[in-house]
Design a protein around this motif. Structure first.
Motif, PDB file in Angstrom:
ATOM      1  N   MET A  53       0.702  -1.231  -0.277  1.00 10.50           N
ATOM      2  CA  MET A  53       0.044  -0.009  -0.132  1.00 10.50           C
ATOM      3  C   MET A  53       0.798   1.260  -0.019  1.00 10.50           C
ATOM      4  SD  MET A  53      -2.868   1.350   2.742  1.00 10.50           S
ATOM      5  CE  MET A  53      -1.889   1.540   4.099  1.00 10.50           C
ATOM      6  N   ALA A  54       0.511   2.278  -0.881  1.00 10.42           N
ATOM      7  CA  ALA A  54       1.206   3.562  -0.977  1.00 10.42           C
ATOM      8  C   ALA A  54       0.253   4.546  -0.510  1.00 10.42           C
ATOM      9  CB  ALA A  54       1.986   3.819  -2.303  1.00 10.42           C
ATOM     10  N   SER A  55       1.115   5.713   0.064  1.00 11.59           N
ATOM     11  CA  SER A  55       0.235   6.748   0.317  1.00 11.59           C
ATOM     12  C   SER A  55       0.145   7.965  -0.866  1.00 11.59           C
ATOM     13  CB  SER A  55       0.977   7.555   1.618  1.00 11.59           C
ATOM     14  OG  SER A  55       0.419   8.726   2.001  1.00 11.59           O
ATOM     15  N   VAL A  56      -1.008   8.089  -1.344  1.00  7.78           N
ATOM     16  CA  VAL A  56      -0.840   8.975  -2.457  1.00  7.78           C
ATOM     17  C   VAL A  56      -1.665  10.360  -2.200  1.00  7.78           C
ATOM     18  CG1 VAL A  56      -1.896   9.003  -4.954  1.00  7.78           C
ATOM     19  CG2 VAL A  56      -0.933   6.809  -3.925  1.00  7.78           C
TER      20      VAL A  56
ATOM     21  N   VAL B  18     -10.195   8.326 -10.701  1.00  8.55           N
ATOM     22  CA  VAL B  18      -8.689   7.782 -10.382  1.00  8.55           C
ATOM     23  C   VAL B  18      -8.639   7.528  -9.027  1.00  8.55           C
ATOM     24  CG1 VAL B  18      -6.475   7.886 -10.908  1.00  8.55           C
ATOM     25  CG2 VAL B  18      -7.949   8.839 -12.831  1.00  8.55           C
ATOM     26  N   ALA B  19      -8.954   8.444  -8.321  1.00  8.17           N
ATOM     27  CA  ALA B  19      -8.671   8.224  -6.823  1.00  8.17           C
ATOM     28  C   ALA B  19      -9.607   7.013  -6.383  1.00  8.17           C
ATOM     29  CB  ALA B  19      -8.988   9.385  -5.976  1.00  8.17           C
ATOM     30  N   ALA B  20     -10.835   6.768  -7.076  1.00  8.42           N
ATOM     31  CA  ALA B  20     -11.654   5.719  -6.482  1.00  8.42           C
ATOM     32  C   ALA B  20     -10.991   4.431  -6.919  1.00  8.42           C
ATOM     33  CB  ALA B  20     -12.825   5.364  -7.289  1.00  8.42           C
ATOM     34  N   GLU B  21     -10.136   4.315  -8.142  1.00  9.07           N
ATOM     35  CA  GLU B  21      -9.518   3.237  -8.447  1.00  9.07           C
ATOM     36  C   GLU B  21      -8.056   2.985  -7.701  1.00  9.07           C
ATOM     37  OE1 GLU B  21      -8.242  -0.283 -10.754  1.00  9.07           O
ATOM     38  OE2 GLU B  21     -10.426   0.661 -10.478  1.00  9.07           O
ATOM     39  N   LEU B  22      -7.614   3.926  -7.315  1.00  9.30           N
ATOM     40  CA  LEU B  22      -6.500   3.665  -6.307  1.00  9.30           C
ATOM     41  C   LEU B  22      -6.783   3.267  -5.013  1.00  9.30           C
ATOM     42  CD1 LEU B  22      -4.249   6.810  -7.570  1.00  9.30           C
ATOM     43  CD2 LEU B  22      -3.686   4.469  -7.767  1.00  9.30           C
ATOM     44  N   VAL B  23      -7.978   3.555  -4.495  1.00  6.73           N
ATOM     45  CA  VAL B  23      -8.401   3.317  -3.223  1.00  6.73           C
ATOM     46  C   VAL B  23      -8.731   1.791  -3.492  1.00  6.73           C
ATOM     47  CG1 VAL B  23     -10.301   3.189  -1.721  1.00  6.73           C
ATOM     48  CG2 VAL B  23      -9.127   5.296  -2.224  1.00  6.73           C
ATOM     49  N   ARG B  24      -9.773   1.197  -4.595  1.00  4.18           N
ATOM     50  CA  ARG B  24      -9.830   0.034  -4.744  1.00  4.18           C
ATOM     51  C   ARG B  24      -8.688  -0.894  -4.759  1.00  4.18           C
ATOM     52  NH1 ARG B  24     -10.209  -4.087  -8.366  1.00  4.18           N
ATOM     53  NH2 ARG B  24      -8.973  -2.931  -9.821  1.00  4.18           N
TER      54      ARG B  24
ATOM     55  N   ARG C  77       8.167  12.594  -5.842  1.00  6.71           N
ATOM     56  CA  ARG C  77       7.878  12.079  -7.210  1.00  6.71           C
ATOM     57  C   ARG C  77       6.468  12.681  -7.306  1.00  6.71           C
ATOM     58  NH1 ARG C  77       8.850   5.566  -6.036  1.00  6.71           N
ATOM     59  NH2 ARG C  77      11.154   5.647  -6.616  1.00  6.71           N
ATOM     60  N   TRP C  78       6.179  13.023  -8.699  1.00  4.77           N
ATOM     61  CA  TRP C  78       4.818  13.663  -9.008  1.00  4.77           C
ATOM     62  C   TRP C  78       4.539  13.277 -10.501  1.00  4.77           C
ATOM     63  CZ3 TRP C  78       3.698  18.401 -11.651  1.00  4.77           C
ATOM     64  CH2 TRP C  78       4.555  18.998 -12.173  1.00  4.77           C
ATOM     65  N   ALA C  79       3.064  13.261 -10.547  1.00  6.60           N
ATOM     66  CA  ALA C  79       2.592  12.998 -11.881  1.00  6.60           C
ATOM     67  C   ALA C  79       1.520  13.966 -12.143  1.00  6.60           C
ATOM     68  CB  ALA C  79       2.060  11.477 -11.846  1.00  6.60           C
ATOM     69  N   THR C  80       1.586  14.286 -13.393  1.00 12.00           N
ATOM     70  CA  THR C  80       0.231  15.409 -13.667  1.00 12.00           C
ATOM     71  C   THR C  80      -0.839  14.433 -14.047  1.00 12.00           C
ATOM     72  OG1 THR C  80       1.731  17.066 -14.563  1.00 12.00           O
ATOM     73  CG2 THR C  80      -0.704  16.845 -15.274  1.00 12.00           C
ATOM     74  N   LEU C  81      -1.948  14.694 -13.726  1.00 14.35           N
ATOM     75  CA  LEU C  81      -3.078  13.721 -13.865  1.00 14.35           C
ATOM     76  C   LEU C  81      -4.114  14.679 -14.239  1.00 14.35           C
ATOM     77  CD1 LEU C  81      -4.299  10.916 -13.367  1.00 14.35           C
ATOM     78  CD2 LEU C  81      -5.210  11.577 -10.997  1.00 14.35           C
TER      79      LEU C  81
ATOM     80  N   ALA D 179      -6.153   2.495 -16.640  1.00 14.33           N
ATOM     81  CA  ALA D 179      -4.798   2.799 -16.941  1.00 14.33           C
ATOM     82  C   ALA D 179      -4.165   3.879 -16.567  1.00 14.33           C
ATOM     83  CB  ALA D 179      -4.837   3.222 -18.581  1.00 14.33           C
ATOM     84  N   ALA D 180      -5.102   4.861 -16.024  1.00 10.71           N
ATOM     85  CA  ALA D 180      -4.350   6.065 -15.131  1.00 10.71           C
ATOM     86  C   ALA D 180      -3.875   5.454 -13.997  1.00 10.71           C
ATOM     87  CB  ALA D 180      -5.451   7.182 -14.971  1.00 10.71           C
ATOM     88  N   ALA D 181      -4.597   4.671 -13.123  1.00  8.55           N
ATOM     89  CA  ALA D 181      -4.047   4.318 -12.049  1.00  8.55           C
ATOM     90  C   ALA D 181      -2.840   3.147 -12.170  1.00  8.55           C
ATOM     91  CB  ALA D 181      -5.087   3.206 -11.379  1.00  8.55           C
ATOM     92  N   ASP D 182      -2.756   2.521 -13.193  1.00  6.79           N
ATOM     93  CA  ASP D 182      -1.628   1.640 -13.674  1.00  6.79           C
ATOM     94  C   ASP D 182      -0.438   2.688 -13.980  1.00  6.79           C
ATOM     95  OD1 ASP D 182      -3.024  -0.500 -13.703  1.00  6.79           O
ATOM     96  OD2 ASP D 182      -3.419  -0.671 -16.040  1.00  6.79           O
ATOM     97  N   ALA D 183      -0.477   3.669 -14.499  1.00  7.10           N
ATOM     98  CA  ALA D 183       0.486   4.575 -14.843  1.00  7.10           C
ATOM     99  C   ALA D 183       1.289   5.337 -13.185  1.00  7.10           C
ATOM    100  CB  ALA D 183       0.268   6.197 -15.602  1.00  7.10           C
ATOM    101  N   VAL D 184       0.058   5.867 -12.473  1.00  5.37           N
ATOM    102  CA  VAL D 184       0.592   6.156 -11.152  1.00  5.37           C
ATOM    103  C   VAL D 184       1.449   5.186 -10.345  1.00  5.37           C
ATOM    104  CG1 VAL D 184      -0.206   6.987  -9.143  1.00  5.37           C
ATOM    105  CG2 VAL D 184      -1.129   7.902 -11.211  1.00  5.37           C
ATOM    106  N   GLU D 185       0.955   4.057 -10.440  1.00  6.58           N
ATOM    107  CA  GLU D 185       1.484   2.891  -9.716  1.00  6.58           C
ATOM    108  C   GLU D 185       3.008   2.479 -10.279  1.00  6.58           C
ATOM    109  OE1 GLU D 185      -1.826   0.093  -7.611  1.00  6.58           O
ATOM    110  OE2 GLU D 185      -1.314  -0.254  -9.775  1.00  6.58           O
TER     111      GLU D 185
END
Length: 427
Positions: free
Chosen positions: A1-4, A21-27, A131-135, A415-421
């Protein structure tokens, strides 16, 4: 588990896709916090994220920007764009940074994934070395040698004439954007950062990862697209996991049993004067054999007076139910709605007036998936002519279907959640 930590400007068109995207990361089991305006905190918390409201940053009501940013009162066109960028986005960045640094002090994050227009995301990442990503919930069309300068709504022009045009316009654009570069440098200084960090228009984007809505097919061909860019299609394509579908209106059976084509009409949620597009479009289609379904958005007052008999109106509409039944969309060019329409193979008539909408309209026309009306305030006759052209020529639907297949294949929210991971796993 990561802190995002995710960030979202407090606009409906920004919060919804980032919330998905936040919902998918929580899932997937991550601990997700969401920094946004107070009016959208509950929505993020409903999908399992922890809300972090704007505190130092001047929270505002998107129904009345001028109450917080007086220079935006009564503005449209280029001046609106300038004041949007300088006052709302660049000007609030130091205060956003203060809020985010306080949240980081309370609990450091492993990755920061943010709305590009929440410029405090970049500043906080630099201050913390994160580390940071533009979403991005908005189109991410970067400058390059193969494309005209973004923001002018121009299509590519080949050959020497095109190169001369683009070179000259790029110089003019740099001069025009110089006040924003100065505002950006002042904002960086106020946030405790040195000069640097790029300039307009690249300053909004992470050099590590830019998660972009849309697809390469919805952009102009180019050989110099940065490797950091990852197109993911439709960021609202979450299978309803984020609970974003609007309720069915009381007249929904009229859509279900329509014996004529359904035309969806929307003016989005930013510029909401119905005289710009909604009223002229209703006049244009009053005598057409169609059912016109109007989404007013949550900022537009109900339309007064009697409406044509072929018109149905609601504040918000369930796109997941409406778009599969829609034959054509007439829109002011909000990119989220355009991408959703194309994901459902729906061709378009686009009246793009300002902000990023002329660029959206130009690209839709360039792909062949619709008609660009080349104004945000079209006359009824122009709308009627464009509607008849798109409705009668199969090439528009074929182009929309081609883009729809590309958008669906890109994966959307997952795919967005995959990229953040993936960014989390980088050394």
């Amino acid at each position: 588990m990561a802190s995002v930590m995710v960030t979202a400007m407090p606009f409906a068109g920004h919060a919804r896709p980032i919330r998905a995207v936040a919902a998918e990361l929580v899932r997937r089991g991550h601990d997700v916090r969401a920094y946004t305006g107070r009016s959208y905190v509950d929505g993020f918390e409903a999908v399992g994220a922890r809300g972090v409201p704007w505190r130092v940053a001047p929270d505002f009501d998107e129904r009345d920007f001028a109450a917080t940013f007086p220079r935006m009162r009564g503005r449209k066109g280029p001046r609106q764009v300038l004041h949007n960028l300088e006052d709302l986005f660049i000007g609030t960045a130091p205060a956003q940074t203060a809020d985010l640094l306080a949240a980081h002090d309370e609990q450091p994050w492993d990755v920061l994934a943010g709305d590009p227009l929440a410029l405090g995301t970049r500043f906080a990442a630099e201050r913390t070395g994160s580390r940071w990503a533009t979403l991005s919930p908005v189109p991410a069309w970067l400058p390059g040698r193969d494309v005209p300068p973004p923001g002018l709504g121009l299509r590519p022009r080949a050959g020497v004439v095109g190169r001369i045009r683009d070179t000259a316009l790029a110089g003019v654009t740099r001069l025009a954007m110089a006040p924003l570069d100065r505002a950006y440098r002042r904002s960086r200084s106020a946030a405790g950062l040195p000069s640097g960090g790029g300039g307009f228009p690249t300053m909004w984007y992470s050099p590590e990862l830019l998660v972009a809505p849309g697809s390469a097919g919805l952009d102009y061909p180019r050989a110099d697209l940065p490797r950091s860019v990852r197109f993911v299609g439709d960021l609202t394509d979450d299978g309803g996991a984020a609970g974003t579908s609007a309720p069915l209106p009381p007249w929904w059976d009229d859509v279900l049993h329509a014996e004529t084509p359904v035309v969806h009409l929307t003016q989005g949620t930013a510029n909401v004067d119905p005289d710009d597009l909604i009223r002229p479009a209703l006049e244009a289609l009053a005598d057409e054999d169609v059912l016109v379904v109007v989404g007013l958005g949550h900022r537009t007052d109900p339309l007064p007076g009697a409406l044509p008999g072929n018109v149905r109106v609601a504040e918000m509409l369930p796109y997941d139910a409406l778009l599969p039944r829609t034959s054509l969309m007439i829109t002011n060019g909000g990119f989220g709605g355009v991408v959703q329409a194309l994901r459902h193979d729906v061709p378009l008539v686009v009246a793009g007036g300002d902000l990023d909408k002329p660029e959206v309209a130009a690209r839709v026309a360039w792909t062949g998936a619709g008609v660009d009306l080349r104004t945000g305030t079209p006359r009824p006759a122009a709308i009627r002519s464009a509607y008849r052209q798109v409705a009668s020529e199969s090439s528009f639907r074929e182009a929309a279907a081609r883009l729809g297949a590309e958008l669906r294949a890109l994966g959307g929210t997952r795919a967005a959640a995959d990229a953040v991971e993936g960014l989390l796993r980088r050394p």
